[in-house]
Design an enzyme around this catalytic site. Structure first.
Site, PDB file in Angstrom:
ATOM      1  N   HIS A 148     -23.366  73.911   3.925  1.00  0.00           N
ATOM      2  CA  HIS A 148     -22.174  74.162   3.118  1.00  0.00           C
ATOM      3  C   HIS A 148     -22.468  74.848   1.777  1.00  0.00           C
ATOM      4  CE1 HIS A 148     -20.061  71.491   5.892  1.00  0.00           C
ATOM      5  NE2 HIS A 148     -21.035  70.617   5.732  1.00  0.00           N
TER       6      HIS A 148
HETATM    7  O1  RIB Z   1     -19.038  68.076   2.383  1.00  0.00           O
HETATM    8  C1  RIB Z   1     -20.194  68.826   2.141  1.00  0.00           C
HETATM    9  C2  RIB Z   1     -20.717  68.578   0.768  1.00  0.00           C
HETATM   10  O2  RIB Z   1     -21.086  67.201   0.618  1.00  0.00           O
HETATM   11  C3  RIB Z   1     -22.005  69.372   0.480  1.00  0.00           C
HETATM   12  O3  RIB Z   1     -22.062  69.704  -0.880  1.00  0.00           O
HETATM   13  C4  RIB Z   1     -23.091  68.393   0.834  1.00  0.00           C
HETATM   14  O4  RIB Z   1     -24.301  68.685   0.153  1.00  0.00           O
HETATM   15  C5  RIB Z   1     -22.486  67.110   0.319  1.00  0.00           C
HETATM   16  O5  RIB Z   1     -22.680  67.076  -1.086  1.00  0.00           O
END
Ligand code: RIB
Ligand code: CA
Length: 321
Positions: free
Chosen positions: A241
């Site tokens: 992500h």
């Molecule tokens: O939902 C994804 C997010 O939550 C990303 O930033 C992952 O690293 C967690 O922090």
């Protein structure tokens, strides 16, 4: 001279990839990292940030330890999506003597904004606690930040509930206060696009073939996330992500953004949900953010891989053509 940025994060495998991409691309000038509880407790996320800076030979960049608990003064549920150590069980691969700075992350954020008003691009790729506390400490903070790029939320899905994404779910009040703070420019890059750029098994095998310390490190730390996604969704992909936020700053054409009014649900069954109202249709056109609606996946992968593994550029572009 690169774009000056600060990354507030909870390393975390995908946070680590975001930091690595920022360090490897000449367009970016990473000034500092701030840690927050999220993918692991504050001890783990802080140590993992220090390890990543050391792995990339950038122990000159300071790391400031942030909030262990949310605005509600409760320890948010950490999501060992990336193993107990936050790096897929491979944090031990990197040893470092680098220590976090004495100054608290929130004090640092306020000081940095005052020292360089209008210059800093701030990345929020973990729960938004540190940033919300900086706003509470200095109500002018948002006006001194050039833009804030947030990995969080979504319009159509969730990963901690049917409607909530982890960073906003872990500290929904912080996410709400950041969204309502009046930043000059707030870009929300959520699951609607980040789910599309997860690291596939083919690309992971490419990393194994490259056989460098960094490619093997990324191959190893992304295994747990892939196994987890196979078990839960029958998809052999590893979440990535956060790295899309840095890729966007390097090449804004990777994303299609839409003006929106984004509200955050801060309690109840839908806590952490981001309500994305495109063009502010339901609030007389009032918009407070830019929402990432679409992503050019191939352009993203080309940028990510040719930046981090420049020595393999020809093979990468041949495969991704
Ligand atoms: O939902 C994804 C997010 O939550 C990303 O930033 C992952 O690293 C967690 O922090
Ligand atoms: Ca993160």
């Amino acid at each position: 001279m690169g774009i000056p940025i600060i990354i507030d994060c909870d390393p975390g495998v995908d946070d680590a990839l975001a930091i690595i991409l920022a360090l490897k691309h000449p367009k970016i000038d990473l000034k500092a990292i701030c840690s927050v509880t999220g993918n692991g407790d504050l001890h783990n996320t802080t140590n993992n940030g220090l390890k990543i800076l050391s792995l990339c030979g950038r122990e000159d960049i300071p790391l400031y330890r942030g909030s262990a608990k949310g605005l509600d003064d409760k320890q948010p549920d950490t999501v060992p999506a990336f193993g107990d150590d936050g790096l897929g069980g491979y944090a031990h691969m990197v040893q470092t003597d680098k220590k976090a700075e004495e100054e608290h992350a929130v004090d640092f954020l306020v000081r940095a904004a005052n020292e360089k008003p209008g210059e800093i691009t701030l990345f929020a790729i973990g729960p938004c606690t540190n940033i919300a506390k900086a706003i509470r400490k200095d109500k002018e903070f948002p006006k001194k930040i050039k833009r804030i790029i947030v990995m969080g939320g979504s319009k159509y899905t969730g990963n901690m509930s049917p409607v909530a994404e982890y960073n906003f779910w872990a500290d929904p009040l912080a996410a709400k206060e950041v969204m309502e703070a009046g930043f000059h420019e707030l870009v929300m890059i959520g699951l609607d696009v980040t789910n599309k750029i997860a690291l596939g098994a083919d690309i992971r095998e490419m990393l194994r073939i490259f056989d460098t310390d960094l490619s093997k490190f990324i191959y190893n730390i992304t295994r747990e996330g892939l196994d987890d996604n196979w078990k839960s969704r029958r998809k052999p992909v590893s979440p990535m992500h956060d790295v899309l936020t840095v890729a966007y700053l390097i090449d804004e054409s990777i994303l299609t953004l839409k003006k929106a009014h984004i509200g955050i649900v801060d309690e109840g069954i839908a806590k952490g949900q981001s309500i994305v109202d495109i063009n502010g249709h339901w609030v007389n056109g009032e918009c407070n953010a830019l929402y990432a609606a679409e992503v050019d996946v191939n352009k993203f992968y080309k940028l990510l891989l040719t930046t981090i593994f420049k020595e393999h550029e020809e093979e990468i572009l041949d495969y991704l053509k």
